[in-house]
Scaffold this active site. Sequence first.
Site, PDB file in Angstrom:
ATOM      1  N   ALA A  66       0.657  -1.167  -0.079  1.00  0.00           N
ATOM      2  CA  ALA A  66       0.388  -0.064   0.112  1.00  0.00           C
ATOM      3  C   ALA A  66       0.841   0.779  -0.450  1.00  0.00           C
ATOM      4  CB  ALA A  66      -0.877   0.345   0.959  1.00  0.00           C
ATOM      5  N   GLY A 110       0.660  -4.970   0.768  1.00  0.00           N
ATOM      6  CA  GLY A 110      -0.568  -4.954   0.055  1.00  0.00           C
ATOM      7  C   GLY A 110      -0.650  -5.635  -1.478  1.00  0.00           C
ATOM      8  N   GLU A 113      -0.429  -9.314  -0.985  1.00  0.00           N
ATOM      9  CA  GLU A 113      -1.749  -9.583  -0.366  1.00  0.00           C
ATOM     10  C   GLU A 113      -2.866  -9.538  -1.989  1.00  0.00           C
ATOM     11  OE1 GLU A 113      -1.720  -6.643   2.931  1.00  0.00           O
ATOM     12  OE2 GLU A 113      -3.122  -8.483   3.633  1.00  0.00           O
ATOM     13  N   GLU A 133       4.560  -4.767   6.868  1.00  0.00           N
ATOM     14  CA  GLU A 133       3.998  -4.043   7.999  1.00  0.00           C
ATOM     15  C   GLU A 133       4.291  -3.920   9.007  1.00  0.00           C
ATOM     16  OE1 GLU A 133       2.517  -6.567   5.704  1.00  0.00           O
ATOM     17  OE2 GLU A 133       0.416  -5.591   4.738  1.00  0.00           O
TER      18      GLU A 133
HETATM   19  N1  CO8 Z   1       4.881   3.401  -0.751  1.00  0.00           N
HETATM   20  C1  CO8 Z   1       4.425   4.593  -1.005  1.00  0.00           C
HETATM   21  N2  CO8 Z   1       6.110   4.737  -1.568  1.00  0.00           N
HETATM   22  C2  CO8 Z   1       7.352   4.163  -1.860  1.00  0.00           C
HETATM   23  C3  CO8 Z   1       6.830   2.373  -1.270  1.00  0.00           C
HETATM   24  C4  CO8 Z   1       5.513   1.940  -0.674  1.00  0.00           C
HETATM   25  N3  CO8 Z   1       4.840   1.161  -0.168  1.00  0.00           N
HETATM   26  N4  CO8 Z   1       7.746   1.367  -1.637  1.00  0.00           N
HETATM   27  C5  CO8 Z   1       8.389   1.913  -1.914  1.00  0.00           C
HETATM   28  N5  CO8 Z   1       7.780   3.742  -2.465  1.00  0.00           N
HETATM   29  C6  CO8 Z   1       8.742   5.171  -2.997  1.00  0.00           C
HETATM   30  C7  CO8 Z   1      10.060   5.318  -1.897  1.00  0.00           C
HETATM   31  O1  CO8 Z   1       9.953   5.866  -1.252  1.00  0.00           O
HETATM   32  C8  CO8 Z   1      10.711   5.944  -3.503  1.00  0.00           C
HETATM   33  O2  CO8 Z   1      10.296   7.332  -3.661  1.00  0.00           O
HETATM   34  P1  CO8 Z   1      10.980   8.394  -3.917  1.00  0.00           P
HETATM   35  O3  CO8 Z   1      11.659   8.677  -5.079  1.00  0.00           O
HETATM   36  O4  CO8 Z   1      10.312   9.655  -3.809  1.00  0.00           O
HETATM   37  O5  CO8 Z   1      12.083   9.349  -1.885  1.00  0.00           O
HETATM   38  C9  CO8 Z   1      10.892   5.142  -4.190  1.00  0.00           C
HETATM   39  O6  CO8 Z   1       9.487   4.417  -4.135  1.00  0.00           O
HETATM   40  C10 CO8 Z   1      12.262   4.264  -4.390  1.00  0.00           C
HETATM   41  O7  CO8 Z   1      12.160   3.418  -3.256  1.00  0.00           O
HETATM   42  P2  CO8 Z   1      12.668   3.317  -2.291  1.00  0.00           P
HETATM   43  O8  CO8 Z   1      14.567   4.879  -2.328  1.00  0.00           O
HETATM   44  O9  CO8 Z   1      13.036   3.021  -0.306  1.00  0.00           O
HETATM   45  O10 CO8 Z   1      13.938   2.116  -3.398  1.00  0.00           O
HETATM   46  P3  CO8 Z   1      15.054   1.091  -2.933  1.00  0.00           P
HETATM   47  O11 CO8 Z   1      15.211   0.828  -4.155  1.00  0.00           O
HETATM   48  O12 CO8 Z   1      16.058   1.321  -1.648  1.00  0.00           O
HETATM   49  O13 CO8 Z   1      13.921   0.330  -1.941  1.00  0.00           O
HETATM   50  C11 CO8 Z   1      12.063  -0.795  -1.571  1.00  0.00           C
HETATM   51  C12 CO8 Z   1      13.009  -0.246  -2.644  1.00  0.00           C
HETATM   52  C13 CO8 Z   1      12.326  -2.186  -0.818  1.00  0.00           C
HETATM   53  C14 CO8 Z   1      10.218  -1.534  -2.492  1.00  0.00           C
HETATM   54  C15 CO8 Z   1      11.605   0.057  -0.306  1.00  0.00           C
HETATM   55  O14 CO8 Z   1      10.464   1.397  -0.437  1.00  0.00           O
HETATM   56  C16 CO8 Z   1      10.239  -0.448   0.788  1.00  0.00           C
HETATM   57  O15 CO8 Z   1      10.936  -1.307   1.736  1.00  0.00           O
HETATM   58  N6  CO8 Z   1       9.508  -0.419   0.938  1.00  0.00           N
HETATM   59  C17 CO8 Z   1       8.513  -0.004   1.752  1.00  0.00           C
HETATM   60  C18 CO8 Z   1       7.796  -1.895   1.279  1.00  0.00           C
HETATM   61  C19 CO8 Z   1       6.370  -2.026   2.877  1.00  0.00           C
HETATM   62  O16 CO8 Z   1       6.447  -1.027   3.778  1.00  0.00           O
HETATM   63  N7  CO8 Z   1       5.428  -1.993   2.395  1.00  0.00           N
HETATM   64  C20 CO8 Z   1       4.164  -2.473   2.713  1.00  0.00           C
HETATM   65  C21 CO8 Z   1       3.571  -1.473   2.952  1.00  0.00           C
HETATM   66  S1  CO8 Z   1       2.507  -0.822   3.993  1.00  0.00           S
HETATM   67  C22 CO8 Z   1       1.372  -2.620   3.085  1.00  0.00           C
HETATM   68  O17 CO8 Z   1       1.283  -2.973   2.497  1.00  0.00           O
HETATM   69  C23 CO8 Z   1      -0.427  -2.727   4.032  1.00  0.00           C
HETATM   70  C24 CO8 Z   1      -1.576  -3.073   3.398  1.00  0.00           C
HETATM   71  C25 CO8 Z   1      -3.120  -3.073   4.249  1.00  0.00           C
HETATM   72  C26 CO8 Z   1      -4.138  -3.307   2.617  1.00  0.00           C
HETATM   73  C27 CO8 Z   1      -5.464  -2.814   3.246  1.00  0.00           C
HETATM   74  C28 CO8 Z   1      -6.471  -3.146   2.045  1.00  0.00           C
HETATM   75  C29 CO8 Z   1      -7.726  -3.196   2.785  1.00  0.00           C
END
Ligand code: CO8
Length: 253
Positions: A66, A110, A113, A133
Amino acid sequence: MTYETLLIESPAQGVGLIRLNRPRQYNALNSTLLIELGHALENFEQDDAIGAVIITGSEKAFAAGADIAEMVGISGQEMLEMVEASTGWRAISTFSKPTVCAVSGMALGGGFELALQCDILLATKGTKFALPEVNLGVIPGAGGTQRVARIVGKSLAMEMVMNGRTLLAEEAHQRGIVSRVIEPADIEAEAVQLATELAARAPLAVRAGKACVNKAINTTLEEGLLFEREAFIPLFDTDDAKNMMTAFLNKSK
Ligand code: CO8
């Protein structure tokens, strides 16, 4: 139809393809994407020419979860409203036609999921699956805790949910999350071939089979057997069943 966060393609006869398309955010699922996904799935549900749908992302990421930028600082009530407005979750869970999810790079939170709500998961070697999460102080909210526990069992599910453990595609395959692990260069062609086969099959039988397998995951054996019986009997009144059995006996197509 054009979307801000999705690309819609038609890679083969009978097959619709939805490509998540927020490359700068690793395809993070924001509200726009989840509303557009609901719309795209609804269109495919209504389209009689479509027999199967592929959902995919890019080589780098299926989806990184998400959109955290949308969730930061919001209240529980605001989250509830956001979830209720995100029609994509409901649309994928009620979609009657077969769905193939082709996952590359990562399926996190998500994103994982969403993949778990598709019928058949294909993944490229090395793809990462995780429910991180807990690192954000929350838990999966789109079925992750329930679906993962049912597939991989309690102990590994606990590690994934409570400790954010990552599974690579190979382990996800061993544990039954993914049905095939594929070379990156081949995944799309393989997904299209599989979806083409599914789309060419007797549609009522395919949908009944999908509904029965989904029921098996969610109910007791007794109720599931009843559900299967109720799905099985009416198929004998379909033209497909009559024609296909006759064709088999006549050794014709
Ligand atoms: N949301 C928003 N932005 C994101 C997300 C995310 N989940 N993941 C990556 N980005 C963005 C970063 O903020 C960054 O943006 P910017 O360039 O503007 O700074 C860009 O993508 C690149 O990210 P990184 O610089 O961090 O790139 P890396 O290669 O170092 O890392 C990763 C990539 C591993 C994907 C890392 O960004 C990461 O760990 N992301 C978060 C993953 C995460 O925690 N996901 C879970 C989110 S919570 C969730 O999914 C709850 C679901 C609930 C659903 C409920 C509905 C009913």
